[in-house]
Design a protein around this motif. Structure first.
Motif, mmCIF file in Angstrom:
data_model
loop_
_atom_site.group_PDB
_atom_site.id
_atom_site.type_symbol
_atom_site.label_atom_id
_atom_site.label_comp_id
_atom_site.label_asym_id
_atom_site.label_seq_id
_atom_site.Cartn_x
_atom_site.Cartn_y
_atom_site.Cartn_z
ATOM 1 N N CYS A 194 17.401 -11.368 -2.689
ATOM 2 C CA CYS A 194 16.448 -12.159 -2.278
ATOM 3 C C CYS A 194 15.193 -12.625 -3.275
ATOM 4 O O CYS A 194 14.702 -11.609 -3.956
ATOM 5 C CB CYS A 194 15.623 -11.657 -0.849
ATOM 6 N N GLN A 195 14.661 -13.721 -3.495
ATOM 7 C CA GLN A 195 13.756 -14.444 -4.238
ATOM 8 C C GLN A 195 12.380 -13.567 -3.663
ATOM 9 O O GLN A 195 11.751 -13.247 -4.400
ATOM 10 C CB GLN A 195 13.513 -15.859 -4.159
ATOM 11 N N ALA A 196 12.181 -13.663 -2.522
ATOM 12 C CA ALA A 196 11.075 -13.146 -1.897
ATOM 13 C C ALA A 196 10.917 -11.634 -2.076
ATOM 14 O O ALA A 196 12.022 -10.864 -1.639
ATOM 15 C CB ALA A 196 10.992 -13.438 -0.507
ATOM 16 N N MET A 197 9.983 -11.182 -2.625
ATOM 17 C CA MET A 197 9.839 -9.652 -2.918
ATOM 18 C C MET A 197 8.479 -8.987 -2.001
ATOM 19 O O MET A 197 7.394 -9.663 -2.240
ATOM 20 C CB MET A 197 9.877 -9.146 -4.154
ATOM 21 N N LEU A 198 8.829 -7.986 -1.343
ATOM 22 C CA LEU A 198 7.644 -7.770 -0.539
ATOM 23 C C LEU A 198 6.717 -6.247 -1.054
ATOM 24 O O LEU A 198 7.205 -5.464 -1.449
ATOM 25 C CB LEU A 198 8.356 -7.097 0.735
ATOM 26 N N PRO A 199 5.556 -6.679 -1.397
ATOM 27 C CA PRO A 199 4.773 -5.956 -2.402
ATOM 28 C C PRO A 199 4.162 -4.829 -1.519
ATOM 29 O O PRO A 199 4.065 -4.821 -0.191
ATOM 30 C CB PRO A 199 3.525 -6.713 -2.913
ATOM 31 N N ARG A 200 3.606 -3.632 -2.343
ATOM 32 C CA ARG A 200 2.650 -2.872 -1.499
ATOM 33 C C ARG A 200 1.397 -3.490 -0.988
ATOM 34 O O ARG A 200 0.891 -4.303 -1.712
ATOM 35 C CB ARG A 200 2.299 -1.627 -2.355
ATOM 36 N N ASP A 201 1.090 -3.261 0.235
ATOM 37 C CA ASP A 201 0.061 -3.717 0.618
ATOM 38 C C ASP A 201 -0.529 -3.169 1.818
ATOM 39 O O ASP A 201 0.088 -2.898 2.919
ATOM 40 C CB ASP A 201 0.288 -5.166 1.322
ATOM 41 N N SER A 202 -2.023 -2.810 1.806
ATOM 42 C CA SER A 202 -2.557 -1.945 2.871
ATOM 43 C C SER A 202 -2.644 -2.708 4.095
ATOM 44 O O SER A 202 -3.001 -2.124 5.172
ATOM 45 C CB SER A 202 -4.233 -1.855 2.416
ATOM 46 N N ALA A 203 -2.477 -3.966 4.234
ATOM 47 C CA ALA A 203 -2.478 -4.620 5.389
ATOM 48 C C ALA A 203 -1.299 -4.369 6.194
ATOM 49 O O ALA A 203 -1.192 -4.352 7.464
ATOM 50 C CB ALA A 203 -2.334 -6.220 5.122
ATOM 51 N N VAL A 204 0.004 -3.820 5.744
ATOM 52 C CA VAL A 204 0.779 -3.348 6.479
ATOM 53 C C VAL A 204 0.340 -2.057 7.262
ATOM 54 O O VAL A 204 0.895 -1.932 8.451
ATOM 55 C CB VAL A 204 1.897 -2.760 5.571
ATOM 56 N N ILE A 205 -0.309 -1.281 6.864
ATOM 57 C CA ILE A 205 -0.871 -0.219 7.437
ATOM 58 C C ILE A 205 -1.690 -0.478 8.597
ATOM 59 O O ILE A 205 -1.697 -0.046 9.941
ATOM 60 C CB ILE A 205 -1.446 1.155 6.499
ATOM 61 N N HIS A 206 -2.590 -1.324 8.340
ATOM 62 C CA HIS A 206 -3.476 -1.991 9.228
ATOM 63 C C HIS A 206 -3.022 -2.443 10.417
ATOM 64 O O HIS A 206 -3.393 -2.466 11.551
ATOM 65 C CB HIS A 206 -4.643 -3.214 8.603
ATOM 66 N N ALA A 207 -2.083 -3.496 9.985
ATOM 67 C CA ALA A 207 -1.274 -4.062 11.274
ATOM 68 C C ALA A 207 -0.518 -3.118 12.129
ATOM 69 O O ALA A 207 -0.437 -3.194 13.427
ATOM 70 C CB ALA A 207 -0.200 -5.112 10.499
#
Length: 259
Positions: A197-210
């Motif tokens: 996939c072209q879209a790549m999911l980065p590390r992001d603190s928003a994931v923990i927040h959500a």
């Protein structure tokens, strides 16, 4: 970032883009439910539909998004988990569930499965139409990817109508880091490039927040959605063409996507 995070946020993005979407927690541990609600284990769900005859509609939970509904894992007795997992392994018991989802008008069913290639995961792979593999950008995970690909090839050998690999989405990725580039190159070396996939999911603190808030990234308040929420929208758009999804009013079939 794992399969459950991907399943929740991808289902949200599909629904936001106009597809009637059903998110199914097929993990006996109830990972989707635990990510969204502390009381998730009190809800009936997939277990009751398949095991006790609960009507499909009674297991479907509505969300704040009209086009997104959820079926939780259900209240599986601890001493029944092993038996429950074994009963799903050949996929036969899941066919009526998918048929009912079609009749209920769902365009896409997103299933979150437990780790490994046995039990519910094997059964779902035998009965779904497409598979999306979230792949962490690390060497050990790359080795496990090849085991998954080999297993899917085996299913295709047994049955030409078996599920197909729709793509591999890289998670915990950083396009500026050399190791990420190397892993992308290695995956493209062993897989057809169009499956990465072209879209790549980065590390992001928003994931923990959500996760702490019990909601998809796109529902976080405090201004515009975090950038990673937009990446899930990009991934959903990319998968629409891979899944041959057509405008809802033109379609009378659903797509089952395993994450």
């Amino acid at each position: 970032m794992g399969k459950t995070t991907c399943a929740i946020n991808l289902a949200f993005s599909f629904a936001k883009r106009g597809w009637k979407t059903l998110l199914v927690d097929a993990d006996p541990q109830g990972s989707v439910g635990l990510s969204l609600s502390p009381s998730a284990q009190t809800y009936t769900g997939l277990y009751e539909v398949l095991n006790t005859g609960l009507h499909f509609d009674q297991a479907v939970l509505k969300t704040k998004l009209d086009l997104l509904n959820i079926v939780m894992a259900g209240k599986i007795p601890t001493n029944e988990i092993s038996k429950w997992c074994s009963s799903l392994q050949d996929g036969a018991r899941l066919a009526p569930f998918f048929k009912t989802a079609t009749e209920a008008g769902y365009d896409i069913v997103v299933l979150d499965t437990p780790s490994g290639l046995h039990g519910p995961t094997e059964g779902i792979l035998r009965s779904c139409s497409h598979v999306l593999v979230p792949q962490q950008c690390e060497p050990l995970a790359l080795r496990s990817l090849m085991l998954t690909v080999d297993f899917l090839n085996q299913l295709q050998t047994e049955n030409e109508e078996a599920c197909s690999l729709v793509g591999v989405v890289l998670t915990m990725a950083d396009a500026q880091v050399e190791d990420t580039k190397k892993i992308v190159e290695e995956i493209k070396r062993v897989l057809p490039p169009e499956l990465v996939c072209q879209a790549m999911l980065p590390r992001d603190s928003a994931v923990i927040h959500a996760s702490m808030k019990g909601m998809p990234l796109g529902l976080l308040r405090g201004g515009a959605p975090p950038p990673i929420a937009l990446v899930f929208d990009q991934l959903a758009a990319e998968l629409e063409s891979k899944l041959d999804l057509v405008a809802p009013e033109q379609s009378d079939e659903y797509v089952s996507l395993v994450v």
